[in-house]
Scaffold this active site. Structure first.
Site, PDB file in Angstrom:
ATOM      1  N   TYR A 111       0.427  -5.441  -1.832  1.00 24.69           N
ATOM      2  CA  TYR A 111      -0.618  -4.420  -1.740  1.00 24.69           C
ATOM      3  C   TYR A 111      -0.636  -3.798  -2.991  1.00 24.69           C
ATOM      4  CZ  TYR A 111      -0.370  -5.343   3.248  1.00 24.69           C
ATOM      5  OH  TYR A 111      -0.101  -5.885   4.518  1.00 24.69           O
ATOM      6  N   HIS A 147      -6.684   0.259  -1.861  1.00 28.68           N
ATOM      7  CA  HIS A 147      -6.274   1.168  -0.963  1.00 28.68           C
ATOM      8  C   HIS A 147      -5.092   1.815  -1.433  1.00 28.68           C
ATOM      9  CE1 HIS A 147      -7.164   2.273   2.922  1.00 28.68           C
ATOM     10  NE2 HIS A 147      -6.480   1.647   3.890  1.00 28.68           N
ATOM     11  N   TYR A 158       2.996   1.728   6.576  1.00 26.33           N
ATOM     12  CA  TYR A 158       1.578   1.303   6.303  1.00 26.33           C
ATOM     13  C   TYR A 158       0.538   2.711   6.554  1.00 26.33           C
ATOM     14  CZ  TYR A 158       2.826  -3.725   6.258  1.00 26.33           C
ATOM     15  OH  TYR A 158       3.296  -4.715   5.827  1.00 26.33           O
ATOM     16  N   ASN A 197      -2.223   3.568   7.601  1.00 27.87           N
ATOM     17  CA  ASN A 197      -2.553   4.177   8.975  1.00 27.87           C
ATOM     18  C   ASN A 197      -1.672   4.815   9.763  1.00 27.87           C
ATOM     19  OD1 ASN A 197      -5.082   2.882   8.117  1.00 27.87           O
ATOM     20  ND2 ASN A 197      -5.062   1.378   9.860  1.00 27.87           N
ATOM     21  N   ASP A 226      -7.686   6.736  -1.529  1.00 33.90           N
ATOM     22  CA  ASP A 226      -8.927   6.154  -2.069  1.00 33.90           C
ATOM     23  C   ASP A 226     -10.125   6.538  -1.149  1.00 33.90           C
ATOM     24  OD1 ASP A 226      -7.512   4.797   0.361  1.00 33.90           O
ATOM     25  OD2 ASP A 226      -9.206   3.408   0.410  1.00 33.90           O
ATOM     26  N   ASN A 279      -8.169   6.309   7.879  1.00 34.46           N
ATOM     27  CA  ASN A 279      -7.408   6.297   8.976  1.00 34.46           C
ATOM     28  C   ASN A 279      -5.879   6.858   8.341  1.00 34.46           C
ATOM     29  OD1 ASN A 279      -8.781   5.217  10.990  1.00 34.46           O
ATOM     30  ND2 ASN A 279      -8.510   3.257  10.064  1.00 34.46           N
TER      31      ASN A 279
END
Length: 193
Positions: A18, A23, A70, A72, A97, A118
């Site tokens: 990632y 993000h 993560y 969220n 972001d 989120n």
């Protein structure tokens, strides 16, 4: 509690898969700040990676954090960090972001809703307030009918990557200015007239 202490949280997803995603721009800004402070991220008992330092001798102390969760579910680590450092949410700066801002733009905001993000939603729920500072990094809207979730989990395009270092530098500069002189000074410098 140190009244010259700020918690700066860069949002993103953990792991190398990632690292270059839109993000993860919050992680990228935190990394720029850590380099400036000559600080290394270390695992912390709050389920975060943390680096600490000062921009200049006697200046504000910055606690830079990247939740190890993560995006969220960022709220738990952020709430734990606030408790660990005995900080009020007003001393929290969250870098994230933002699809509603064009790429290569940045806005500084205090309070407000989560705007469908989120990670912010989870932080607001866990902290029990929305009254913290946000550094909103524009990543633009997805092209065509591409779902937003797919768009933010893709790396920046090659055309964007050339402008990205300046955007990350501006965000890091804004955070240092907030810590030293306040939100208004940073907004006056970095928001276009």
């Amino acid at each position: 509690m140190d009244d010259n202490l700020w918690l700066v949280v860069g949002l993103g997803n953990p792991g190398p898969d990632y690292a270059g995603n839109r993000h993860n721009v919050g992680h990228m800004v935190a990394a720029v700040l850590a380099d400036r402070l000559s600080a290394n991220f270390k695992n912390h008992k709050t389920n975060s990676s943390v680096a600490e330092g000062r921009s200049f001798p006697g200046g504000p102390k910055l606690v830079l954090a990247k939740p190890n969760t993560y995006m969220n579910v960022s709220g738990g680590p952020v709430a734990a960090l606030l408790r660990f450092y005995s900080l009020q949410p007003a001393r929290l700066i969250v870098i994230h972001d933002d699809l509603d801002l064009p790429f290569d733009t940045m806005k500084i905001k205090v309070g407000g809703g989560h705007g469908g993000h989120n990670g912010l939603r989870d932080i607001i729920a866990a902290a029990g307030t929305n009254e913290f500072i946000r550094i909103r990094i524009g990543v633009g809207r997805p092209p065509g009918r591409q779902p937003a979730a797919d768009f933010v989990l893709k790396d920046f395009a090659s055309t964007e990557r050339s402008a990205l270092p300046n955007l990350l530098t501006d965000a890091a500069d804004a955070i240092e200015l907030i810590a030293a002189e306040g939100v208004t000074a940073a907004q006056q410098k970095f928001h276009a007239p």
